[in-house]
Scaffold this motif. Structure first.
Motif, PDB file in Angstrom:
ATOM      1  N   ALA A  45       0.647  -1.349  -0.032  1.00 44.11           N
ATOM      2  CA  ALA A  45       0.017  -0.123   0.097  1.00 44.11           C
ATOM      3  C   ALA A  45       1.070   1.425   0.004  1.00 44.11           C
ATOM      4  N   ALA A  46       0.359   2.406  -0.398  1.00 40.71           N
ATOM      5  CA  ALA A  46       1.026   3.581  -0.383  1.00 40.71           C
ATOM      6  C   ALA A  46       1.246   4.275   0.902  1.00 40.71           C
ATOM      7  N   CYS A  47       2.720   4.627   0.949  1.00 36.14           N
ATOM      8  CA  CYS A  47       2.717   5.324   2.389  1.00 36.14           C
ATOM      9  C   CYS A  47       1.999   6.364   2.775  1.00 36.14           C
ATOM     10  N   PRO A  48       1.476   6.341   4.051  1.00 35.01           N
ATOM     11  CA  PRO A  48       0.586   7.275   4.121  1.00 35.01           C
ATOM     12  C   PRO A  48       1.140   8.911   4.226  1.00 35.01           C
ATOM     13  N   PRO A  49       0.318   9.896   4.125  1.00 35.06           N
ATOM     14  CA  PRO A  49       1.081  11.298   4.061  1.00 35.06           C
ATOM     15  C   PRO A  49       1.354  11.935   5.474  1.00 35.06           C
ATOM     16  N   ASP A  50       2.146  12.707   5.600  1.00 33.01           N
ATOM     17  CA  ASP A  50       2.638  13.097   6.720  1.00 33.01           C
ATOM     18  C   ASP A  50       2.685  14.612   6.812  1.00 33.01           C
ATOM     19  N   GLY A  51       1.686  15.250   7.546  1.00 32.95           N
ATOM     20  CA  GLY A  51       1.639  16.527   7.693  1.00 32.95           C
ATOM     21  C   GLY A  51       1.610  17.241   6.598  1.00 32.95           C
ATOM     22  N   ASP A  52       2.215  18.592   6.321  1.00 32.22           N
ATOM     23  CA  ASP A  52       2.541  19.000   4.943  1.00 32.22           C
ATOM     24  C   ASP A  52       3.596  18.651   3.910  1.00 32.22           C
ATOM     25  N   LYS A  53       4.233  17.651   4.041  1.00 32.83           N
ATOM     26  CA  LYS A  53       5.159  17.090   3.452  1.00 32.83           C
ATOM     27  C   LYS A  53       4.639  16.625   2.061  1.00 32.83           C
ATOM     28  N   SER A  54       4.900  17.307   1.030  1.00 32.64           N
ATOM     29  CA  SER A  54       4.196  16.927  -0.191  1.00 32.64           C
ATOM     30  C   SER A  54       5.193  16.091  -1.081  1.00 32.64           C
ATOM     31  N   VAL A  55       4.924  14.973  -1.524  1.00 33.94           N
ATOM     32  CA  VAL A  55       5.738  14.086  -2.410  1.00 33.94           C
ATOM     33  C   VAL A  55       4.799  13.934  -3.334  1.00 33.94           C
ATOM     34  N   ASP A  56       5.517  13.671  -4.698  1.00 36.76           N
ATOM     35  CA  ASP A  56       4.978  13.381  -5.896  1.00 36.76           C
ATOM     36  C   ASP A  56       5.162  12.289  -6.770  1.00 36.76           C
ATOM     37  N   ALA A  57       5.656  11.257  -5.647  1.00 35.48           N
ATOM     38  CA  ALA A  57       6.224   9.757  -6.508  1.00 35.48           C
ATOM     39  C   ALA A  57       5.569   8.816  -5.599  1.00 35.48           C
TER      40      ALA A  57
END
Length: 681
Positions: free
Chosen positions: A114-126
């Protein structure tokens, strides 16, 4: 046997032993004449010194699946002009060390992760999957205690050598969890310098990368999230991981079209120099899998393929380990390319309409086996004297209309050619200039069709009696018109004499066709395959006696049911199939004289036969005696060709439109298309 024709309106028809004078036209002589007329010289078998003859004879364009081995290879391959033979490689192969084939791939989540959950406002696009559990940090929350030192990171991959379009799994592992920090774990493709994987949490980040072809380098970073490769002390970098995707592509020279006897060059390009990895580049026929040639060195492998006849060949390329055992621990794959085709030019000409007895307009259509719009060549239609008909066409198809006179025996051909020395092959005015008629002597001939004589209508008669008996031929000519053909029985039956040698000679002297008919049989016994086959074999015996050339049509006389032939109502598909087989096996063409009206006994049997065996409709001819008219017995008042239609396919090309009915001269009147294979003694 007594005549069994319909009474009183019809009589039987006739044959014999005679010397046959045949006018044999040599196809090769036609081609020489064409070349002399156009100023073109057909390609010769001679090639340059580095040409390689891999077969003495190519039979069509269907290669043998045999491996590459001298004369077993049904090809001619040669080193492309200006190139040198590749060392330690197959015949006719040239190699270079040009830039390797490199194509970017694409990244995605590994299967089952599964995709790694988001963390705060750290935006990753891959994409990325993280494996360690972490507590998400809500946006706006203050980060936990910042780590005084950037964690280090290592990068690993499950495979370092793969086939094109295969997937490698990259795993970046940091020495500390980046959850709740300003950092993310990101994996970059250093060739394109773009991120292919990213995780805002956890201490590991996993991504799947599907590569196309070539070598790619990957580096992982612990860094503030971003789309650019970081520099300086703001990030820590992993080791470099190099993954090779072995790929090969193939292309043909453009346009991949050539005249028969001329080469087309095919080039395969590998993802790296094959000599460095123990592989070779193979060029194969994609249909049969036959190996054409190979290169043991370089990143490209080229060969020129020469075909002596029109057709298309499709090739594919593969990377194959030279010594599979020695490379099994490192590489165990064979990469293959797509396919690419080359076409050697050919052209055919068809006549789509039939001129009447008095002549008329006939349409001619020439079709090339390739689209010529991107080539310097066009299709020309010419008569047998080399005169151009209509305008040339820089396309796949070209049409023209010709007016055929009542006794016109002209033939036509299509050629593919370019105006020799003409600058019209390219440039903004090329398409226009190519349509300007060029003198035949200046045409650069590439391919030619066979000569085609447009179909036209013929008028003729059939009779039981010899046409030399009591001056019958002269009577018909003077009172009805000069016949183009005459239908006659092969054997003697009752009072109908067989075709004689004197008749054959007379037909030859007048260039009058003969329509041979077999009638020595029981007209009530017309059912069963064995019966039809037996009659066919009997008829073939008479063709040998009369020296009738193979390829001539022989008609079986199938009468309508009646007092004379009550069993004719039992004609069936087996009988039709039997006659067909008996005649075809001997090299002659089956023809059927019968009632082609829908629902008749013969029409029903015919349609059943062609439904089961379509080749009978394709390779046989029908001679219909319906509708049978009373008026229009002479040539000048002949009706428009219109036999009844049985309701299924067939060559409806002869029509007995009027019976003798005991008139004088005692003959039946017929119309026929020149498509019918008459005997022209």
């Amino acid at each position: 046997m007594q005549p069994t024709k319909r009474v009183p309106r019809r009589g039987r028809k006739p044959q014999s032993v005679g010397a046959v004078l045949l006018a044999i036209v040599s196809v090769s002589a036609q081609m020489v004449a064409l070349a002399a007329f156009t100023g073109a010289v057909p390609p010769t078998a001679a090639r340059t010194p580095n040409a390689v003859m891999a077969a003495a004879l190519l039979r069509g364009l269907a290669p043998s699946p045999a491996p590459l081995a001298g004369a077993a290879l049904a090809e001619r391959i040669e080193v492309p002009t200006g190139s040198a033979q590749c060392p330690n490689s197959g015949a006719g192969a040239a190699c270079t060390h040009a830039s390797a084939l490199t194509q970017p791939g694409s990244s995605s989540l590994p299967d089952g992760l599964a995709a790694c959950p988001p963390d705060g406002d750290k935006s990753v696009d891959a994409p990325g999957a993280c494996t360690a559990a972490a507590v998400p940090v809500e946006a706006g929350d203050a980060p936990t205690q910042l780590m005084p030192v950037l964690p280090t990171v290592t990068l690993s991959v499950d495979k370092t050598v793969l086939a094109s379009d295969s997937t490698a799994v990259l795993v970046a592992t940091a020495t500390a969890d980046v959850t709740g920090t300003p950092w993310a774990i990101q994996i970059f493709d250093m060739n394109s310098r773009t991120p292919v994987g990213a995780c805002a949490q956890s201490s590991t980040c996993t991504v799947a990368y599907k590569g196309k072809a070539g070598q790619r380098t990957f580096v992982a970073y612990v860094m503030p999230p971003g789309q650019k490769v970081p520099t300086g002390a703001i990030a820590s970098a992993s080791n470099r991981v190099i993954v090779r995707w072995l790929g090969v592509d193939i292309a043909a020279a453009k346009p991949a079209i050539a005249a028969p006897g001329k080469p087309i060059t095919f080039t395969a390009t590998a993802s790296e120099n094959v000599s460095n990895i123990g592989y070779r580049i193979e060029l194969r026929d994609s249909t049969s899998g036959q190996l054409l040639t190979f290169c043991s060195d370089g990143t490209t492998c080229s060969t020129s393929l020469v075909e002596p006849a029109a057709g298309t060949r499709t090739l594919t390329a593969a990377l194959v380990a030279q010594s599979p055992a020695s490379h099994a621990g490192t590489v165990s794959l064979n990469a293959t390319s797509g396919t690419v085709s080359g076409t050697w030019l050919g052209v055919s000409l068809d006549s789509s309409s039939t001129a009447g007895l008095s002549g008329g307009a006939v349409s001619l259509t020439a079709t090339a086996n390739a689209d010529l719009s991107q080539t310097p060549w066009s299709i020309y239609i010419q008569n047998d004297a080399g005169q151009q008909i209509g305008l040339p066409c820089n396309a796949r198809q070209c049409s023209a209309t010709v007016n055929i006179g009542p006794n016109d025996k002209s033939s036509y051909r299509a050629i593919i050619a370019g105006a020799a020395g003409s600058p019209a092959s390219s440039g903004p005015l090329g398409a226009v200039l190519r349509r300007v008629p060029a003198p035949a002597a200046r045409l650069d001939l590439q391919a030619s069709s066979q000569l085609v004589r447009p179909a036209r209508m013929l008028w003729g008669v059939d009779s039981c009696k010899s046409f030399l008996d009591s001056g019958l031929l002269g009577q018909v000519t003077s009172s009805l018109g000069a016949p183009d053909f005459w239908g006659r029985y092969l054997p003697s039956t009752g009072y109908c004499p067989a075709l004689s040698g004197a008749e054959i000679q007379a037909a030859h002297d007048r260039h009058m066709g003969i329509l041979p008919i077999f009638n020595d049989y029981d007209c009530s016994a017309v059912s069963g395959n064995g019966t039809g086959t037996f009659y066919g074999q009997q008829a073939v015996g008479w063709t040998v006696t009369d020296r009738i050339p193979k390829g001539t049509a022989i008609a079986i006389d199938i009468e309508p049911p009646g007092d004379a032939c009550p069993g004719a109502a039992n004609v069936d598909k087996g009988f039709i199939e039997g006659w067909y087989d008996g005649v075809v096996q001997a090299g002659y063409v089956p023809a059927f004289y019968g009632n082609t009206s829908g629902g008749s006994a013969f029409a029903t049997a015919w349609c059943s036969a062609v439904a089961e065996r379509p080749e009978i409709a394709t390779h046989s001819y029908l001679w219909s005696f319906e509708p049978s008219l009373i008026q229009g017995h002479d040539r000048g008042s002949a009706p428009t060709f219109g036999p009844n239609y049985a309701g299924c396919s067939g060559h409806y090309v002869v029509w007995q439109y009027s019976l003798s009915a005991g008139s004088s001269p005692d003959v039946d009147a017929d119309l026929a298309s020149t498509e019918f294979p008459f005997w022209w003694p």
